[in-house]
Design an enzyme around this catalytic site. Structure first.
Site, PDB file in Angstrom:
ATOM      1  N   VAL A  22       0.830  -1.203   0.000  1.00  0.00           N
ATOM      2  CA  VAL A  22       0.000   0.000   0.000  1.00  0.00           C
ATOM      3  C   VAL A  22       0.867   1.258   0.000  1.00  0.00           C
ATOM      4  O   VAL A  22       0.695   2.155  -0.819  1.00  0.00           O
ATOM      5  CB  VAL A  22      -0.943   0.019   1.222  1.00  0.00           C
ATOM      6  CG1 VAL A  22      -1.690   1.351   1.309  1.00  0.00           C
ATOM      7  CG2 VAL A  22      -1.932  -1.135   1.147  1.00  0.00           C
ATOM      8  N   ASP A  40      10.380   3.343   6.307  1.00  0.00           N
ATOM      9  CA  ASP A  40      10.057   1.990   6.741  1.00  0.00           C
ATOM     10  C   ASP A  40      11.099   1.560   7.763  1.00  0.00           C
ATOM     11  O   ASP A  40      12.269   1.938   7.657  1.00  0.00           O
ATOM     12  CB  ASP A  40      10.049   1.022   5.551  1.00  0.00           C
ATOM     13  CG  ASP A  40       9.308  -0.265   5.855  1.00  0.00           C
ATOM     14  OD1 ASP A  40       8.157  -0.413   5.404  1.00  0.00           O
ATOM     15  OD2 ASP A  40       9.872  -1.137   6.561  1.00  0.00           O
ATOM     16  N   THR A  90      -2.197  -4.282   9.356  1.00  0.00           N
ATOM     17  CA  THR A  90      -2.921  -4.588  10.595  1.00  0.00           C
ATOM     18  C   THR A  90      -3.389  -6.038  10.524  1.00  0.00           C
ATOM     19  O   THR A  90      -4.507  -6.309  10.070  1.00  0.00           O
ATOM     20  CB  THR A  90      -4.124  -3.646  10.796  1.00  0.00           C
ATOM     21  OG1 THR A  90      -4.803  -3.470   9.537  1.00  0.00           O
ATOM     22  CG2 THR A  90      -3.683  -2.300  11.312  1.00  0.00           C
ATOM     23  N   THR A 125      -6.111  -0.564   7.925  1.00  0.00           N
ATOM     24  CA  THR A 125      -7.466  -1.042   8.202  1.00  0.00           C
ATOM     25  C   THR A 125      -7.635  -1.331   9.681  1.00  0.00           C
ATOM     26  O   THR A 125      -6.867  -2.099  10.272  1.00  0.00           O
ATOM     27  CB  THR A 125      -7.752  -2.320   7.397  1.00  0.00           C
ATOM     28  OG1 THR A 125      -7.579  -2.041   6.014  1.00  0.00           O
ATOM     29  CG2 THR A 125      -9.173  -2.805   7.646  1.00  0.00           C
ATOM     30  N   CYS A 265      -6.318  -8.559   3.641  1.00  0.00           N
ATOM     31  CA  CYS A 265      -7.558  -7.764   3.702  1.00  0.00           C
ATOM     32  C   CYS A 265      -8.783  -8.628   3.943  1.00  0.00           C
ATOM     33  O   CYS A 265      -9.307  -8.682   5.041  1.00  0.00           O
ATOM     34  CB  CYS A 265      -7.729  -6.965   2.409  1.00  0.00           C
ATOM     35  SG  CYS A 265      -6.612  -5.538   2.283  1.00  0.00           S
TER      36      CYS A 265
END
Length: 453
Positions: A22, A40, A90, A125, A265
């Site tokens: 993402v 990162d 997440t 998310t 996801c």
């Protein structure tokens, strides 16, 4: 001049925290119009990007070499930016509860380097309430600043579909939200710099958080319905794909298909919603039922593979099965939460050895996550069954001549108490084509025991 104008005029910088599937496309896209810091915690990942090696395969090596993103693993570099986007994963824990450690860690790192006048936007998310109830207090504690006074916060759920070259960041409407009208306006305008499809201004942060989790929960439930139909029709000895081909001729039939549901996801987000529902005293009925079906599909595929092998008089213990594809979806190197591993683990319970091949997956990552050594194409031979698990583009050129070369041609023949191998006993090999990439009739014409969801 507000923050949006300063960013647009390159007087202020944007930071993207978390450079995975993402964050990396987001950083590269923004860098075409504004100054971007890509952060990162993985120094190895940063070095790969600096060298122009796109491990995600989302933007490509050429675009990575040409980008102006300033890649860094030094957190103090975040102080140079005023608009921060948090795009860390997440995942869920083993007990299916949310694992917020990455977003908590990112909030602590950002908080230590947050400056007055900044805006922080979360893309990770989460369930409704995480941004305001968990992330904001961390930012305040670590920075010593006051939210709403010294900095502001928003939420814009990521909608990137890994491996999809059509539906990209720029072509998908972006949901945005802010803690007040001022922050919402800045956030919306900043995203409009790169999102050609435009933005949707949600009325609150919680609304935007909820919108994300129900998008994937809805898809999860629909696929679970298809998987349940596949189980039913398999017992009735009717081909599910043929049924769906007929049903989708109606204009309002939803075009979903059965399959393995993994990844970061769809296979994860519904648990975030049901976790929050449990907190407020509601036990999910439909969402968890769908999850249970989808979580068991890997085992179901393995069990049907073994049944077919028995039907073909294959000796099960000590058999070898070729697994073609390991990633969670086609044409994507992401192996996180792949359900193919459930097939492999279940086959091992039967004493079956899995020879795994995947042209997209990273060998090192697969070994680290699953302790599996990916095989070269030449190593896939003398197998008792083939499972086409992930329909990568590379596998679309497979023909039946090539497929049949993978088998060992051995068959178990029980004569009294004696087990012998007899090639003449039966002339069929087992082919499991999970997503129906190949033609059933052609497979059967080539003396294959063919099965698909």
């Amino acid at each position: 001049m507000n923050l949006y104008e300063e960013i647009k005029n390159k007087q202020r910088k944007i930071s993207v925290i978390g450079l995975g599937y993402v964050g990396l496309p987001l950083a590269v896209s923004f860098s075409k119009v504004v100054d971007v810091i890509g952060f990162d915690i993985s120094a190895d990942k940063i070095e790969s990007y600096i060298q122009g090696n796109d491990v995600t395969k989302e933007v490509g090596n050429k675009a990575l070499k040409e980008t102006t993103v300033y890649f860094t693993s030094k957190e103090e570099d975040l102080k140079e930016a005023k608009f921060h986007i948090v795009a860390v994963p997440t995942p869920i824990n083993n007990d299916k509860t949310p694992n917020l450690n990455p977003v908590i860690g990112a909030s602590k790192t950002l908080g230590r380097n947050l400056t007055q006048g900044s805006i922080v936007v979360y893309e990770s998310t989460v369930y409704p309430g995480v941004t305001e109830d968990i992330c904001i207090p961390i930012l305040e504690k670590e920075s010593g600043l006051k939210c709403g006074v010294d900095f502001k916060v928003g939420y814009s759920p990521e909608r990137i579909n890994p491996g999809d070259k059509v539906n990209r960041l720029e072509t998908i409407v972006k949901v945005v939200s802010g803690m007040d009208e001022e922050s919402l306006d800045v956030i919306a305008k900043v995203y409009e710099l790169v999102v050609q499809a435009g933005v949707h201004r949600a009325e609150s942060i919680k609304v935007a958080e909820a919108a994300k989790v129900i998008e994937n929960a809805q898809r999860d439930i629909n696929i679970a319905f298809m998987n349940e139909l596949s189980i039913i029709f398999n017992k009735l000895d009717i081909d599910t794909k043929s049924i769906l081909d007929a049903a989708r001729t109606k204009w309002n039939f939803l075009n979903f298909t059965p399959g393995l549901v993994g990844g970061h996801c769809i296979g994860v987000d519904p648990y975030y919603l049901t976790y929050k529902a449990e907190e407020i005293g509601y036990h999910s009925q439909i969402i968890l039922a769908g999850r249970k079906i989808n979580d068991n599909m890997g085992k179901y595929v393995a069990e049907n593979t073994v049944k077919l092998m028995i039907k073909a008089d294959k000796q099960i213990k000590g058999a070898k099965v070729a697994i073609l594809g390991l990633t969670f979806k086609e044409n994507c190197p992401d192996v996180r939460n792949t359900k193919v591993i459930d097939i492999i683990n279940e086959l091992r319970e039967y004493g079956v050895e899995a020879l795994v091949h995947d042209p997209q997956a990273d060998r090192k990552e697969v070994m680290e996550q699953y302790n599996i050594e990916l095989k070269n194409e030449a190593d896939i031979k003398d197998v008792d069954a083939v499972i086409l698990a992930v329909p990568h583009e590379e596998y679309k050129t497979l023909n039946y001549t090539k497929i049949k070369e993978l088998y060992n041609g051995r068959y178990a023949h029980i004569n009294g108490n004696t087990l012998t191998l007899d090639k003449e006993f039966i002339h069929k090999d087992v082919l499991v084509d999970i997503k129906g990439l190949l033609d059933r009739k052609e497979a059967e014409e080539n003396d294959l025991l063919y099965w698909r969801l």
